[in-house]
Design a protein around this motif. Structure first.
Motif, PDB file in Angstrom:
ATOM      1  N   GLU A 301      19.801 -21.626  21.170  1.00 27.99           N
ATOM      2  CA  GLU A 301      19.702 -22.853  21.952  1.00 27.99           C
ATOM      3  C   GLU A 301      18.249 -23.121  22.360  1.00 27.99           C
ATOM      4  OE1 GLU A 301      22.586 -23.154  25.123  1.00 27.99           O
ATOM      5  OE2 GLU A 301      24.189 -22.305  23.890  1.00 27.99           O
ATOM      6  N   GLU A 302      17.649 -22.266  23.193  1.00 24.85           N
ATOM      7  CA  GLU A 302      16.303 -22.525  23.700  1.00 24.85           C
ATOM      8  C   GLU A 302      15.246 -22.486  22.598  1.00 24.85           C
ATOM      9  OE1 GLU A 302      15.294 -20.039  27.017  1.00 24.85           O
ATOM     10  OE2 GLU A 302      17.321 -20.153  27.854  1.00 24.85           O
ATOM     11  N   ILE A 303      15.254 -21.446  21.794  1.00 19.80           N
ATOM     12  CA  ILE A 303      14.235 -21.300  20.753  1.00 19.80           C
ATOM     13  C   ILE A 303      14.452 -22.340  19.649  1.00 19.80           C
ATOM     14  CG2 ILE A 303      13.386 -19.731  18.948  1.00 19.80           C
ATOM     15  CD1 ILE A 303      13.881 -17.445  21.013  1.00 19.80           C
ATOM     16  N   LYS A 304      15.694 -22.603  19.330  1.00 20.43           N
ATOM     17  CA  LYS A 304      16.014 -23.660  18.358  1.00 20.43           C
ATOM     18  C   LYS A 304      15.491 -25.006  18.853  1.00 20.43           C
ATOM     19  CE  LYS A 304      19.904 -25.961  16.087  1.00 20.43           C
ATOM     20  NZ  LYS A 304      21.385 -26.005  15.932  1.00 20.43           N
ATOM     21  N   GLU A 305      15.693 -25.285  20.123  1.00 17.66           N
ATOM     22  CA  GLU A 305      15.227 -26.547  20.706  1.00 17.66           C
ATOM     23  C   GLU A 305      13.710 -26.651  20.635  1.00 17.66           C
ATOM     24  OE1 GLU A 305      15.118 -28.471  25.171  1.00 17.66           O
ATOM     25  OE2 GLU A 305      16.981 -27.510  24.508  1.00 17.66           O
ATOM     26  N   SER A 306      13.007 -25.551  20.883  1.00 19.96           N
ATOM     27  CA  SER A 306      11.552 -25.555  20.806  1.00 19.96           C
ATOM     28  C   SER A 306      11.091 -25.904  19.399  1.00 19.96           C
ATOM     29  CB  SER A 306      11.009 -24.178  21.214  1.00 19.96           C
ATOM     30  OG  SER A 306       9.607 -24.107  21.036  1.00 19.96           O
ATOM     31  N   PHE A 307      11.752 -25.348  18.414  1.00 19.26           N
ATOM     32  CA  PHE A 307      11.408 -25.614  17.016  1.00 19.26           C
ATOM     33  C   PHE A 307      11.649 -27.082  16.658  1.00 19.26           C
ATOM     34  CE2 PHE A 307      12.919 -25.635  12.498  1.00 19.26           C
ATOM     35  CZ  PHE A 307      11.720 -25.303  11.888  1.00 19.26           C
ATOM     36  N   GLU A 308      12.797 -27.598  17.029  1.00 18.88           N
ATOM     37  CA  GLU A 308      13.149 -28.971  16.662  1.00 18.88           C
ATOM     38  C   GLU A 308      12.299 -30.001  17.402  1.00 18.88           C
ATOM     39  OE1 GLU A 308      17.825 -28.208  15.390  1.00 18.88           O
ATOM     40  OE2 GLU A 308      17.366 -28.981  17.401  1.00 18.88           O
ATOM     41  N   GLU A 309      11.977 -29.736  18.657  1.00 14.07           N
ATOM     42  CA  GLU A 309      11.136 -30.672  19.409  1.00 14.07           C
ATOM     43  C   GLU A 309       9.718 -30.737  18.852  1.00 14.07           C
ATOM     44  OE1 GLU A 309      11.297 -29.567  23.503  1.00 14.07           O
ATOM     45  OE2 GLU A 309      13.224 -30.582  23.862  1.00 14.07           O
ATOM     46  N   ALA A 310       9.300 -29.654  18.160  1.00 15.39           N
ATOM     47  CA  ALA A 310       7.969 -29.630  17.563  1.00 15.39           C
ATOM     48  C   ALA A 310       7.963 -30.211  16.147  1.00 15.39           C
ATOM     49  CB  ALA A 310       7.434 -28.199  17.538  1.00 15.39           C
ATOM     50  N   GLY A 311       9.105 -30.715  15.701  1.00 12.73           N
ATOM     51  CA  GLY A 311       9.173 -31.347  14.386  1.00 12.73           C
ATOM     52  C   GLY A 311       9.917 -30.556  13.335  1.00 12.73           C
ATOM     53  N   GLY A 312      10.465 -29.395  13.691  1.00  7.58           N
ATOM     54  CA  GLY A 312      11.242 -28.609  12.745  1.00  7.58           C
ATOM     55  C   GLY A 312      12.543 -29.299  12.376  1.00  7.58           C
ATOM     56  N   GLU A 313      13.030 -29.021  11.190  1.00  7.25           N
ATOM     57  CA  GLU A 313      14.224 -29.720  10.704  1.00  7.25           C
ATOM     58  C   GLU A 313      15.443 -28.801  10.559  1.00  7.25           C
ATOM     59  OE1 GLU A 313      12.976 -31.564   7.086  1.00  7.25           O
ATOM     60  OE2 GLU A 313      11.583 -32.947   8.087  1.00  7.25           O
ATOM     61  N   THR A 314      15.283 -27.682   9.885  1.00 10.48           N
ATOM     62  CA  THR A 314      16.419 -26.788   9.651  1.00 10.48           C
ATOM     63  C   THR A 314      16.171 -25.443  10.310  1.00 10.48           C
ATOM     64  OG1 THR A 314      16.838 -27.859   7.510  1.00 10.48           O
ATOM     65  CG2 THR A 314      17.905 -25.725   7.915  1.00 10.48           C
ATOM     66  N   PHE A 315      17.027 -25.106  11.266  1.00  7.68           N
ATOM     67  CA  PHE A 315      16.927 -23.849  12.013  1.00  7.68           C
ATOM     68  C   PHE A 315      18.216 -23.078  11.778  1.00  7.68           C
ATOM     69  CE2 PHE A 315      17.572 -21.071  15.605  1.00  7.68           C
ATOM     70  CZ  PHE A 315      16.314 -20.652  16.013  1.00  7.68           C
ATOM     71  N   THR A 316      18.103 -21.903  11.183  1.00 11.08           N
ATOM     72  CA  THR A 316      19.282 -21.089  10.898  1.00 11.08           C
ATOM     73  C   THR A 316      19.185 -19.761  11.639  1.00 11.08           C
ATOM     74  OG1 THR A 316      19.494 -22.052   8.681  1.00 11.08           O
ATOM     75  CG2 THR A 316      20.661 -19.981   9.103  1.00 11.08           C
ATOM     76  N   TYR A 317      20.149 -19.500  12.491  1.00 12.33           N
ATOM     77  CA  TYR A 317      20.217 -18.196  13.152  1.00 12.33           C
ATOM     78  C   TYR A 317      21.141 -17.278  12.353  1.00 12.33           C
ATOM     79  CZ  TYR A 317      21.536 -14.413  16.195  1.00 12.33           C
ATOM     80  OH  TYR A 317      21.788 -13.148  16.674  1.00 12.33           O
ATOM     81  N   ILE A 318      20.627 -16.126  11.969  1.00 14.08           N
ATOM     82  CA  ILE A 318      21.416 -15.136  11.242  1.00 14.08           C
ATOM     83  C   ILE A 318      21.999 -14.168  12.275  1.00 14.08           C
ATOM     84  CG2 ILE A 318      21.362 -13.296   9.509  1.00 14.08           C
ATOM     85  CD1 ILE A 318      18.980 -14.745   8.233  1.00 14.08           C
ATOM     86  N   PRO A 319      23.313 -14.111  12.427  1.00 16.01           N
ATOM     87  CA  PRO A 319      23.919 -13.291  13.477  1.00 16.01           C
ATOM     88  C   PRO A 319      23.517 -11.825  13.401  1.00 16.01           C
ATOM     89  CG  PRO A 319      25.544 -14.766  12.510  1.00 16.01           C
ATOM     90  CD  PRO A 319      24.315 -14.848  11.636  1.00 16.01           C
ATOM     91  N   CYS A 320      23.647 -11.152  14.537  1.00 14.17           N
ATOM     92  CA  CYS A 320      23.425  -9.709  14.573  1.00 14.17           C
ATOM     93  C   CYS A 320      24.430  -9.008  13.664  1.00 14.17           C
ATOM     94  CB  CYS A 320      23.565  -9.199  16.005  1.00 14.17           C
ATOM     95  SG  CYS A 320      22.261  -9.748  17.118  1.00 14.17           S
ATOM     96  N   LEU A 321      24.206  -7.736  13.442  1.00 14.63           N
ATOM     97  CA  LEU A 321      25.076  -6.981  12.535  1.00 14.63           C
ATOM     98  C   LEU A 321      26.482  -6.813  13.098  1.00 14.63           C
ATOM     99  CD1 LEU A 321      22.525  -4.288  11.332  1.00 14.63           C
ATOM    100  CD2 LEU A 321      23.252  -6.359  10.137  1.00 14.63           C
ATOM    101  N   ASN A 322      26.611  -6.783  14.405  1.00 11.45           N
ATOM    102  CA  ASN A 322      27.913  -6.775  15.071  1.00 11.45           C
ATOM    103  C   ASN A 322      28.856  -5.728  14.479  1.00 11.45           C
ATOM    104  OD1 ASN A 322      27.081  -8.811  16.849  1.00 11.45           O
ATOM    105  ND2 ASN A 322      27.610 -10.424  15.400  1.00 11.45           N
ATOM    106  N   ASP A 323      30.080  -6.148  14.108  1.00 12.25           N
ATOM    107  CA  ASP A 323      31.050  -5.203  13.544  1.00 12.25           C
ATOM    108  C   ASP A 323      31.168  -5.338  12.028  1.00 12.25           C
ATOM    109  OD1 ASP A 323      32.289  -7.653  13.452  1.00 12.25           O
ATOM    110  OD2 ASP A 323      34.140  -7.010  14.434  1.00 12.25           O
ATOM    111  N   ASP A 324      30.119  -5.859  11.400  1.00  8.32           N
ATOM    112  CA  ASP A 324      30.097  -5.951   9.943  1.00  8.32           C
ATOM    113  C   ASP A 324      30.327  -4.564   9.333  1.00  8.32           C
ATOM    114  OD1 ASP A 324      29.191  -7.645   7.457  1.00  8.32           O
ATOM    115  OD2 ASP A 324      28.095  -5.759   7.321  1.00  8.32           O
ATOM    116  N   ALA A 325      31.098  -4.506   8.276  1.00  7.57           N
ATOM    117  CA  ALA A 325      31.497  -3.223   7.687  1.00  7.57           C
ATOM    118  C   ALA A 325      30.295  -2.374   7.285  1.00  7.57           C
ATOM    119  CB  ALA A 325      32.405  -3.466   6.482  1.00  7.57           C
ATOM    120  N   VAL A 326      29.255  -3.000   6.747  1.00  4.96           N
ATOM    121  CA  VAL A 326      28.071  -2.245   6.314  1.00  4.96           C
ATOM    122  C   VAL A 326      27.352  -1.662   7.533  1.00  4.96           C
ATOM    123  CG1 VAL A 326      25.874  -2.380   5.079  1.00  4.96           C
ATOM    124  CG2 VAL A 326      27.836  -3.681   4.263  1.00  4.96           C
TER     125      VAL A 326
END
Length: 344
Positions: A301-326
């Protein structure tokens, strides 16, 4: 020769080995008093805020804890798991624990007990250590889920674990799992999460931002290895992905207070990249084993907003590893390595 206990001897449980994983913690709710209790415990930890108590506590109790529970509570409310009545960190940690329990049961059997605790909030480290001892664990492996060591994370978790042993009439043998920032299975799990995310993108990001939780620069100068371990994780991830130098940018988030912290700051770096013409970025958080307020709210939310307000277009957050099997396989491998000599 069989040892026969007298009839009045207290019943002895079957001896077991405990594996206790630990994460940072979470408030019990996002209301004012739940947030105040949680923040009060967290921000009173001398490992986290090392200012003298006489100087820090009046400011904390009279100013910060009068206001911050409202803003932090609103942030938690925006990500809260309403169905389960708990924060995402709690939900994910429970899932990780169950998956790790099943993985270790399949390879080590039922005599290994797996549970979790939180450094701040509930379930407390003390309560889980007490329960493991009651259940017959005469050996406990304590596993702080922080890939990179820091005094404010790994060390304070270990402090809490050792303190919990003080009240035990029969202390178990104990070990702690060291930082695993350069563990090949952990790095591979990170790389696979990036590869999966990139495979689903229409446009390849200009940069992958590896955003780590920050700390005052002063801690680095005093000898804390965190900064160096973060840099090495990023380098190993780049090498595992087979990328050229420059595609992964290491940054630090969650700055708090007036002094200088580790730089570059994520929130400023993503804006700088956008202004320089880098319109598409992805962000990963290698220091977090589970998604939490710093990733779901601050990054997404906050960091994505900073990027977009500065002119960024595509912001992708890659989730933490969490309970992924690997990820669970990587954690299980680390546990088994650290149980060497305890498991026949």
């Amino acid at each position: 020769m069989t040892n026969i206990l007298p009839s009045d001897h207290p019943k002895l449980p079957t001896r077991k080995i405990g594996v206790l994983i630990a994460n940072l913690g979470t408030p019990d709710g996002y209301d004012y008093w739940s947030m105040r209790r949680y923040l009060g415990e967290f921000l009173s930890d001398q490992r986290v805020i090392d200012y003298p108590a006489w100087k820090w506590q009046p400011l904390l109790q009279l100013v910060i804890l009068s206001k911050r529970p409202f803003s932090s509570g609103a942030a938690y409310k925006s990500i809260w798991n309403e169905e389960a009545g708990e924060s995402p960190l709690m939900t994910i940690t429970k899932s990780q624990t169950e998956a790790l329990r099943e993985q270790l049961r399949a390879t080590l059997g039922d005599h290994v007990v797996v549970d979790f605790c939180m450094r701040y909030g509930n379930p407390s480290t003390q309560s889980k250590v007490d329960q493991m001892i009651k259940d017959g664990c005469d050996k406990i492996l304590f596993f702080p889920l922080y890939p990179q060591y820091a005094g404010a994370t790994t060390a304070t978790a270990n402090d809490s674990f050792f303190a919990a042993l003080k009240s035990a009439p029969w202390q178990p043998a104990v070990r702690t799992v060291p930082a695993y920032f350069d563990n090949s299975n952990y790095v591979d799990a990170l790389a696979q999460s990036v590869e999966r995310a990139y495979a689903n993108m229409d446009v390849r990001p200009d940069h992958l931002i590896a955003s780590y939780h920050g700390m005052p620069k002063r801690y680095l100068m005093q000898g804390d290895p965190y900064h160096c371990q973060c840099q090495k994780t990023s380098r190993l991830l780049k090498e595992r992905l087979g990328w050229e130098d420059g595609h992964i940018v290491t940054t630090f988030q969650s700055k708090f207070g007036p002094e200088e912290w580790l730089q570059p700051y994520t929130v400023e770096e993503v804006a700088r990249l956008a202004k320089s013409g880098k319109k598409n970025i992805a962000v990963i958080a290698p220091a977090f084993s589970a998604d939490c307020i710093e990733t779901l709210e601050e990054i997404n939310e906050e960091i994505k907003e900073s990027f977009e307000e500065a002119g960024g277009e595509t912001f992708t957050y890659i989730p933490c590893l969490n309970d992924d099997a690997v990820h669970i396989q990587a954690l299980a491998s680390i546990v088994q390595d650290n149980l060497s000599g305890w498991i026949k």
